[in-house]
Design a protein around this motif. Structure first.
Motif, PDB file in Angstrom:
ATOM      1  N   UNK A  19     -42.974  51.555  69.245  1.00  0.00           N
ATOM      2  CA  UNK A  19     -41.589  51.198  68.909  1.00  0.00           C
ATOM      3  C   UNK A  19     -41.440  49.694  68.727  1.00  0.00           C
ATOM      4  N   UNK A  20     -40.322  49.335  68.133  1.00  0.00           N
ATOM      5  CA  UNK A  20     -39.962  47.927  68.116  1.00  0.00           C
ATOM      6  C   UNK A  20     -39.261  47.689  69.454  1.00  0.00           C
ATOM      7  N   UNK A  21     -39.940  46.974  70.330  1.00  0.00           N
ATOM      8  CA  UNK A  21     -39.422  46.805  71.688  1.00  0.00           C
ATOM      9  C   UNK A  21     -38.164  45.947  71.669  1.00  0.00           C
ATOM     10  N   UNK A  22     -37.159  46.445  72.357  1.00  0.00           N
ATOM     11  CA  UNK A  22     -35.924  45.676  72.467  1.00  0.00           C
ATOM     12  C   UNK A  22     -36.084  44.613  73.555  1.00  0.00           C
ATOM     13  N   UNK A  23     -35.191  43.678  73.527  1.00  0.00           N
ATOM     14  CA  UNK A  23     -35.210  42.608  74.518  1.00  0.00           C
ATOM     15  C   UNK A  23     -34.992  43.178  75.917  1.00  0.00           C
ATOM     16  N   UNK A  24     -34.099  44.148  76.003  1.00  0.00           N
ATOM     17  CA  UNK A  24     -33.808  44.767  77.301  1.00  0.00           C
ATOM     18  C   UNK A  24     -35.045  45.483  77.857  1.00  0.00           C
ATOM     19  N   UNK A  25     -35.755  46.202  77.011  1.00  0.00           N
ATOM     20  CA  UNK A  25     -36.956  46.918  77.468  1.00  0.00           C
ATOM     21  C   UNK A  25     -38.005  45.937  77.970  1.00  0.00           C
ATOM     22  N   UNK A  26     -38.205  44.859  77.242  1.00  0.00           N
ATOM     23  CA  UNK A  26     -39.194  43.859  77.656  1.00  0.00           C
ATOM     24  C   UNK A  26     -38.793  43.220  78.987  1.00  0.00           C
ATOM     25  N   UNK A  27     -37.518  42.956  79.157  1.00  0.00           N
ATOM     26  CA  UNK A  27     -37.038  42.406  80.441  1.00  0.00           C
ATOM     27  C   UNK A  27     -37.274  43.396  81.577  1.00  0.00           C
ATOM     28  N   UNK A  28     -37.017  44.678  81.322  1.00  0.00           N
ATOM     29  CA  UNK A  28     -37.211  45.698  82.362  1.00  0.00           C
ATOM     30  C   UNK A  28     -38.697  45.805  82.734  1.00  0.00           C
ATOM     31  N   UNK A  29     -39.598  45.678  81.752  1.00  0.00           N
ATOM     32  CA  UNK A  29     -41.043  45.715  82.045  1.00  0.00           C
ATOM     33  C   UNK A  29     -41.430  44.516  82.928  1.00  0.00           C
ATOM     34  N   UNK A  30     -40.891  43.348  82.634  1.00  0.00           N
ATOM     35  CA  UNK A  30     -41.188  42.160  83.453  1.00  0.00           C
ATOM     36  C   UNK A  30     -40.699  42.366  84.884  1.00  0.00           C
ATOM     37  N   UNK A  31     -39.497  42.939  84.988  1.00  0.00           N
ATOM     38  CA  UNK A  31     -38.954  43.194  86.328  1.00  0.00           C
ATOM     39  C   UNK A  31     -39.850  44.182  87.058  1.00  0.00           C
ATOM     40  N   UNK A  32     -40.326  45.227  86.348  1.00  0.00           N
ATOM     41  CA  UNK A  32     -41.229  46.230  86.953  1.00  0.00           C
ATOM     42  C   UNK A  32     -42.495  45.557  87.467  1.00  0.00           C
ATOM     43  N   UNK A  33     -43.074  44.678  86.661  1.00  0.00           N
ATOM     44  CA  UNK A  33     -44.293  43.974  87.074  1.00  0.00           C
ATOM     45  C   UNK A  33     -44.028  43.084  88.296  1.00  0.00           C
ATOM     46  N   UNK A  34     -42.906  42.416  88.286  1.00  0.00           N
ATOM     47  CA  UNK A  34     -42.572  41.547  89.426  1.00  0.00           C
ATOM     48  C   UNK A  34     -42.377  42.375  90.701  1.00  0.00           C
ATOM     49  N   UNK A  35     -41.741  43.549  90.546  1.00  0.00           N
ATOM     50  CA  UNK A  35     -41.560  44.409  91.719  1.00  0.00           C
ATOM     51  C   UNK A  35     -42.910  44.874  92.247  1.00  0.00           C
ATOM     52  N   UNK A  36     -43.840  45.166  91.322  1.00  0.00           N
ATOM     53  CA  UNK A  36     -45.181  45.570  91.739  1.00  0.00           C
ATOM     54  C   UNK A  36     -45.881  44.453  92.471  1.00  0.00           C
ATOM     55  N   UNK A  37     -45.753  43.210  92.015  1.00  0.00           N
ATOM     56  CA  UNK A  37     -46.378  42.062  92.677  1.00  0.00           C
ATOM     57  C   UNK A  37     -45.741  41.804  94.049  1.00  0.00           C
ATOM     58  N   UNK A  38     -44.448  42.130  94.133  1.00  0.00           N
ATOM     59  CA  UNK A  38     -43.749  41.924  95.410  1.00  0.00           C
ATOM     60  C   UNK A  38     -43.968  43.105  96.353  1.00  0.00           C
ATOM     61  N   UNK A  39     -44.782  44.029  95.916  1.00  0.00           N
ATOM     62  CA  UNK A  39     -45.135  45.204  96.707  1.00  0.00           C
ATOM     63  C   UNK A  39     -43.943  46.101  96.996  1.00  0.00           C
TER      64      UNK A  39
END
Length: 167
Positions: A19-39
């Motif tokens: 898909x053409x990734x929306x800005x919101x989707x990309x932000x949500x992926x970053x948040x997901x990664x940060x949550x994973x790093x924060x355990x």
């Protein structure tokens, strides 16, 4: 039809798989990664499910947009081909009409030529008949010919020449 099939195959090869990734989707992926790093795995997992659904929706939207564009291009292609076919048919019909007119003119010309030849032959036959009558009359007057048996003088000659048909 073959050109249209090739067009469809080409468009299928170009079908988007991402898909053409929306800005919101990309932000949500970053948040997901940060949550994973924060355990914070549980929040990250819930967010991942939501983001995956968003991604699936965006892929479906991208493919729907692509399909709509392809359908529009295909319709334009069909319209163009139909116009070309109509133009060719019209040109062929016009050529056929002109050919029929030329044939009719040729037939009329040949018919007129036949009538002219027949009229000329009839005139020629009349002329030969007149010349023969004149020749016979001159022979009778000069005494070189006798009046034909069973005829009475010049009257008999006229009846003889009227029965004479030159072919």
């Amino acid at each position: 039809e073959e050109f249209l099939r090739g067009f469809r195959e080409e468009q299928d090869a170009r079908r988007p798989s991402r898909p053409q990734y929306s800005k919101e989707l990309l932000n949500q992926r970053k948040i997901q990664e940060q949550l994973g790093r924060q355990e914070q795995y549980e929040k990250a997992m819930k967010l991942k499910i939501i983001v995956d659904k968003m991604e699936a929706n965006e892929l479906a939207a991208t493919q729907a947009t692509f399909d709509a564009e392809v359908a529009l291009k295909e319709q334009q292609l069909r319209t163009t081909q139909q116009k070309e076919m109509d133009a060719l048919n019209q040109r062929a019909g016009r050529g056929k009409h002109e050919l029929n007119i030329a044939r009719a003119n040729e037939a009329e010309r040949k018919d007129q030529r036949f009538r002219n030849v027949m009229a000329e032959l009839m005139n020629l036959q009349k002329l030969e008949k007149v010349q023969l009558n004149h020749f016979i009359n001159q022979q009778v007057l000069a005494g070189k010919r006798d009046v034909y048996p069973g005829s009475k003088g010049r009257k008999g000659l006229k009846s003889l020449s009227s029965r004479l048909v030159i072919t």
